[in-house]
Write a protein that holds these residues in place. Sequence first.
Motif, mmCIF file in Angstrom:
data_model
loop_
_atom_site.group_PDB
_atom_site.id
_atom_site.type_symbol
_atom_site.label_atom_id
_atom_site.label_comp_id
_atom_site.label_asym_id
_atom_site.label_seq_id
_atom_site.Cartn_x
_atom_site.Cartn_y
_atom_site.Cartn_z
ATOM 1 N N GLU A 175 0.836 -1.201 0.000
ATOM 2 C CA GLU A 175 0.000 0.000 0.000
ATOM 3 C C GLU A 175 0.873 1.255 0.000
ATOM 4 O O GLU A 175 0.600 2.209 -0.734
ATOM 5 C CB GLU A 175 -0.947 -0.003 1.199
ATOM 6 C CG GLU A 175 -1.832 1.219 1.302
ATOM 7 C CD GLU A 175 -2.780 1.424 0.121
ATOM 8 O OE1 GLU A 175 -3.228 2.573 -0.075
ATOM 9 O OE2 GLU A 175 -3.074 0.453 -0.605
ATOM 10 N N ASN A 176 1.905 1.276 0.824
ATOM 11 C CA ASN A 176 2.805 2.430 0.851
ATOM 12 C C ASN A 176 3.480 2.623 -0.499
ATOM 13 O O ASN A 176 3.588 3.751 -0.986
ATOM 14 C CB ASN A 176 3.865 2.281 1.945
ATOM 15 C CG ASN A 176 3.300 2.480 3.328
ATOM 16 O OD1 ASN A 176 2.205 2.990 3.500
ATOM 17 N ND2 ASN A 176 4.040 2.053 4.332
ATOM 18 N N SER A 177 3.928 1.554 -1.117
ATOM 19 C CA SER A 177 4.579 1.646 -2.425
ATOM 20 C C SER A 177 3.616 2.201 -3.463
ATOM 21 O O SER A 177 3.997 3.035 -4.293
ATOM 22 C CB SER A 177 5.082 0.271 -2.872
ATOM 23 O OG SER A 177 6.129 -0.153 -2.044
ATOM 24 N N ARG A 178 2.375 1.742 -3.428
ATOM 25 C CA ARG A 178 1.368 2.234 -4.372
ATOM 26 C C ARG A 178 1.142 3.724 -4.191
ATOM 27 O O ARG A 178 1.119 4.489 -5.150
ATOM 28 C CB ARG A 178 0.049 1.469 -4.187
ATOM 29 C CG ARG A 178 -1.032 1.858 -5.202
ATOM 30 C CD ARG A 178 -2.394 1.321 -4.811
ATOM 31 N NE ARG A 178 -2.871 1.853 -3.549
ATOM 32 C CZ ARG A 178 -3.369 3.095 -3.376
ATOM 33 N NH1 ARG A 178 -3.422 3.928 -4.368
ATOM 34 N NH2 ARG A 178 -3.794 3.474 -2.186
ATOM 35 N N LYS A 179 1.005 4.164 -2.927
ATOM 36 C CA LYS A 179 0.784 5.592 -2.651
ATOM 37 C C LYS A 179 1.965 6.426 -3.109
ATOM 38 O O LYS A 179 1.788 7.483 -3.704
ATOM 39 C CB LYS A 179 0.517 5.823 -1.160
ATOM 40 C CG LYS A 179 -0.861 5.421 -0.723
ATOM 41 C CD LYS A 179 -1.206 5.935 0.659
ATOM 42 C CE LYS A 179 -0.313 5.355 1.707
ATOM 43 N NZ LYS A 179 -0.764 5.640 3.087
ATOM 44 N N TRP A 180 3.182 5.952 -2.833
ATOM 45 C CA TRP A 180 4.370 6.714 -3.230
ATOM 46 C C TRP A 180 4.487 6.795 -4.745
ATOM 47 O O TRP A 180 4.859 7.824 -5.281
ATOM 48 C CB TRP A 180 5.633 6.096 -2.622
ATOM 49 C CG TRP A 180 5.661 6.166 -1.133
ATOM 50 C CD1 TRP A 180 5.113 7.152 -0.342
ATOM 51 C CD2 TRP A 180 6.248 5.232 -0.245
ATOM 52 N NE1 TRP A 180 5.334 6.869 0.984
ATOM 53 C CE2 TRP A 180 6.035 5.700 1.079
ATOM 54 C CE3 TRP A 180 6.935 4.045 -0.416
ATOM 55 C CZ2 TRP A 180 6.497 5.024 2.207
ATOM 56 C CZ3 TRP A 180 7.399 3.365 0.688
ATOM 57 C CH2 TRP A 180 7.174 3.855 1.977
ATOM 58 N N ALA A 181 4.138 5.720 -5.454
ATOM 59 C CA ALA A 181 4.182 5.726 -6.913
ATOM 60 C C ALA A 181 3.172 6.725 -7.462
ATOM 61 O O ALA A 181 3.466 7.472 -8.412
ATOM 62 C CB ALA A 181 3.915 4.332 -7.462
ATOM 63 N N GLU A 182 1.969 6.774 -6.863
ATOM 64 C CA GLU A 182 0.965 7.743 -7.290
ATOM 65 C C GLU A 182 1.423 9.166 -7.042
ATOM 66 O O GLU A 182 1.234 10.055 -7.874
ATOM 67 C CB GLU A 182 -0.355 7.492 -6.567
ATOM 68 C CG GLU A 182 -1.102 6.266 -7.045
ATOM 69 C CD GLU A 182 -2.350 5.986 -6.237
ATOM 70 O OE1 GLU A 182 -2.669 6.741 -5.285
ATOM 71 O OE2 GLU A 182 -3.030 4.987 -6.555
ATOM 72 N N GLU A 183 2.047 9.407 -5.889
ATOM 73 C CA GLU A 183 2.557 10.738 -5.573
ATOM 74 C C GLU A 183 3.665 11.150 -6.540
ATOM 75 O O GLU A 183 3.689 12.285 -7.015
ATOM 76 C CB GLU A 183 3.076 10.795 -4.124
ATOM 77 C CG GLU A 183 1.988 10.715 -3.095
ATOM 78 C CD GLU A 183 2.511 10.518 -1.672
ATOM 79 O OE1 GLU A 183 3.752 10.498 -1.477
ATOM 80 O OE2 GLU A 183 1.681 10.379 -0.758
ATOM 81 N N ASP A 184 4.561 10.213 -6.847
ATOM 82 C CA ASP A 184 5.634 10.499 -7.796
ATOM 83 C C ASP A 184 5.069 10.815 -9.176
ATOM 84 O O ASP A 184 5.527 11.725 -9.851
ATOM 85 C CB ASP A 184 6.605 9.323 -7.900
ATOM 86 C CG ASP A 184 7.510 9.205 -6.676
ATOM 87 O OD1 ASP A 184 7.563 10.156 -5.871
ATOM 88 O OD2 ASP A 184 8.161 8.143 -6.531
ATOM 89 N N ALA A 185 4.060 10.048 -9.610
ATOM 90 C CA ALA A 185 3.452 10.267 -10.918
ATOM 91 C C ALA A 185 2.758 11.632 -10.968
ATOM 92 O O ALA A 185 2.801 12.317 -11.986
ATOM 93 C CB ALA A 185 2.468 9.160 -11.230
ATOM 94 N N ALA A 186 2.155 12.043 -9.866
ATOM 95 C CA ALA A 186 1.472 13.335 -9.815
ATOM 96 C C ALA A 186 2.450 14.491 -9.868
ATOM 97 O O ALA A 186 2.113 15.578 -10.354
ATOM 98 C CB ALA A 186 0.606 13.432 -8.558
#
Length: 61
Positions: free
Chosen positions: A48-59
């Motif tokens: 879950e943390n990895s998914r959130k960080w990937a979304e933040e990086d993409a944004a």
Amino acid sequence: MTEDPSTQYWYNLKTGQVEHGYQSPSVDRAGPFNTAEEAAHALERLRENSRKWAEEDAAED
């Protein structure tokens, strides 16, 4: 006050087992967690943390 990590729970990434205290090398451990139940769900939390960080990086791009 922060609890002593040597008395907390860890998830062993190699064996998939929950450990209490420093039982395995640090490279094999994820944590610390306050309870054995939290440690048992370590992989879910890490995903879950990895998914959130990937979304933040993409944004940010």
